[in-house]
Design a protein around this motif. Structure first.
Motif, PDB file in Angstrom:
ATOM      1  N   ARG A   7     -14.222  -5.677  98.431  1.00  0.00           N
ATOM      2  CA  ARG A   7     -13.129  -5.587  99.396  1.00  0.00           C
ATOM      3  C   ARG A   7     -13.043  -4.125  99.820  1.00  0.00           C
ATOM      4  N   VAL A   8     -13.217  -3.880 101.128  1.00  0.00           N
ATOM      5  CA  VAL A   8     -13.253  -2.527 101.669  1.00  0.00           C
ATOM      6  C   VAL A   8     -12.083  -2.344 102.640  1.00  0.00           C
ATOM      7  N   VAL A   9     -11.398  -1.202 102.544  1.00  0.00           N
ATOM      8  CA  VAL A   9     -10.284  -0.879 103.431  1.00  0.00           C
ATOM      9  C   VAL A   9     -10.820  -0.040 104.589  1.00  0.00           C
ATOM     10  N   CYS A  10     -10.514  -0.466 105.813  1.00  0.00           N
ATOM     11  CA  CYS A  10     -10.940   0.262 107.006  1.00  0.00           C
ATOM     12  C   CYS A  10     -10.258   1.627 107.043  1.00  0.00           C
ATOM     13  N   PRO A  11     -11.009   2.718 107.263  1.00  0.00           N
ATOM     14  CA  PRO A  11     -10.399   4.046 107.298  1.00  0.00           C
ATOM     15  C   PRO A  11      -9.524   4.289 108.534  1.00  0.00           C
ATOM     16  N   ASP A  12      -9.691   3.478 109.589  1.00  0.00           N
ATOM     17  CA  ASP A  12      -8.916   3.676 110.815  1.00  0.00           C
ATOM     18  C   ASP A  12      -7.637   2.846 110.868  1.00  0.00           C
ATOM     19  N   CYS A  13      -7.744   1.536 110.585  1.00  0.00           N
ATOM     20  CA  CYS A  13      -6.572   0.665 110.748  1.00  0.00           C
ATOM     21  C   CYS A  13      -6.047   0.092 109.429  1.00  0.00           C
ATOM     22  N   GLU A  14      -6.702   0.398 108.299  1.00  0.00           N
ATOM     23  CA  GLU A  14      -6.306  -0.037 106.967  1.00  0.00           C
ATOM     24  C   GLU A  14      -6.394  -1.547 106.763  1.00  0.00           C
ATOM     25  N   ASN A  15      -7.180  -2.229 107.591  1.00  0.00           N
ATOM     26  CA  ASN A  15      -7.451  -3.647 107.394  1.00  0.00           C
ATOM     27  C   ASN A  15      -8.379  -3.803 106.199  1.00  0.00           C
ATOM     28  N   GLU A  16      -8.140  -4.822 105.371  1.00  0.00           N
ATOM     29  CA  GLU A  16      -9.028  -5.095 104.238  1.00  0.00           C
ATOM     30  C   GLU A  16     -10.009  -6.181 104.637  1.00  0.00           C
ATOM     31  N   GLN A  17     -11.273  -5.971 104.302  1.00  0.00           N
ATOM     32  CA  GLN A  17     -12.319  -6.910 104.687  1.00  0.00           C
ATOM     33  C   GLN A  17     -13.329  -7.011 103.551  1.00  0.00           C
ATOM     34  N   VAL A  18     -13.868  -8.202 103.331  1.00  0.00           N
ATOM     35  CA  VAL A  18     -14.877  -8.418 102.301  1.00  0.00           C
ATOM     36  C   VAL A  18     -16.247  -8.137 102.898  1.00  0.00           C
ATOM     37  N   LYS A  43     -28.810  -0.973  98.855  1.00  0.00           N
ATOM     38  CA  LYS A  43     -27.353  -1.105  98.904  1.00  0.00           C
ATOM     39  C   LYS A  43     -26.805  -0.352 100.106  1.00  0.00           C
ATOM     40  N   ALA A  44     -25.847  -0.958 100.780  1.00  0.00           N
ATOM     41  CA  ALA A  44     -25.238  -0.341 101.964  1.00  0.00           C
ATOM     42  C   ALA A  44     -24.313   0.800 101.547  1.00  0.00           C
ATOM     43  N   THR A  45     -24.118   1.749 102.460  1.00  0.00           N
ATOM     44  CA  THR A  45     -23.134   2.808 102.218  1.00  0.00           C
ATOM     45  C   THR A  45     -21.840   2.418 102.928  1.00  0.00           C
ATOM     46  N   PHE A  46     -20.726   2.536 102.214  1.00  0.00           N
ATOM     47  CA  PHE A  46     -19.422   2.131 102.746  1.00  0.00           C
ATOM     48  C   PHE A  46     -18.695   3.328 103.323  1.00  0.00           C
ATOM     49  N   GLU A  47     -18.071   3.140 104.489  1.00  0.00           N
ATOM     50  CA  GLU A  47     -17.262   4.176 105.123  1.00  0.00           C
ATOM     51  C   GLU A  47     -15.839   4.157 104.584  1.00  0.00           C
ATOM     52  N   GLY A  48     -15.328   2.965 104.306  1.00  0.00           N
ATOM     53  CA  GLY A  48     -13.962   2.837 103.808  1.00  0.00           C
ATOM     54  C   GLY A  48     -13.922   2.860 102.298  1.00  0.00           C
ATOM     55  N   GLU A  49     -12.713   2.770 101.761  1.00  0.00           N
ATOM     56  CA  GLU A  49     -12.506   2.773 100.318  1.00  0.00           C
ATOM     57  C   GLU A  49     -12.727   1.379  99.746  1.00  0.00           C
ATOM     58  N   VAL A  50     -13.501   1.269  98.680  1.00  0.00           N
ATOM     59  CA  VAL A  50     -13.727   0.003  97.994  1.00  0.00           C
ATOM     60  C   VAL A  50     -12.576  -0.194  97.021  1.00  0.00           C
ATOM     61  N   THR A  51     -11.778  -1.242  97.226  1.00  0.00           N
ATOM     62  CA  THR A  51     -10.597  -1.453  96.381  1.00  0.00           C
ATOM     63  C   THR A  51     -10.865  -2.368  95.200  1.00  0.00           C
ATOM     64  N   GLU A  52     -11.788  -3.337  95.360  1.00  0.00           N
ATOM     65  CA  GLU A  52     -12.084  -4.239  94.250  1.00  0.00           C
ATOM     66  C   GLU A  52     -13.400  -4.949  94.467  1.00  0.00           C
TER      67      GLU A  52
END
Length: 57
Positions: A7-18, A43-52
């Motif tokens: 689950r990654v949080v978008c750095p711009d709008c804070e939407n959570e997406q799997v 493995k992909a590199t994530f721009e947003g924060e990984v929450t879980e």
């Protein structure tokens, strides 16, 4: 070896997406269109924060 889903949080709008950790194409936020993950051939590199970890394999 199979990948995992996070689950990654978008750095711009804070939407959570799997997102799959071995994404082969760029993954964009469904709300604002910002890029959440870049493919690297492994493995992909994530721009947003990984929450879980949603599903680990």
């Amino acid at each position: 070896m199979a990948g995992s889903f996070y689950r990654v949080v978008c750095p711009d709008c804070e939407n959570e997406q799997v997102v799959f950790d071995r994404a082969s194409t760029p993954v964009n936020c469904v709300v604002c269109g910002s890029t959440l993950a870049h493919p690297t051939g492994g493995k992909a590199t994530f721009e947003g924060e990984v929450t879980e970890t949603v599903e680990a394999r």
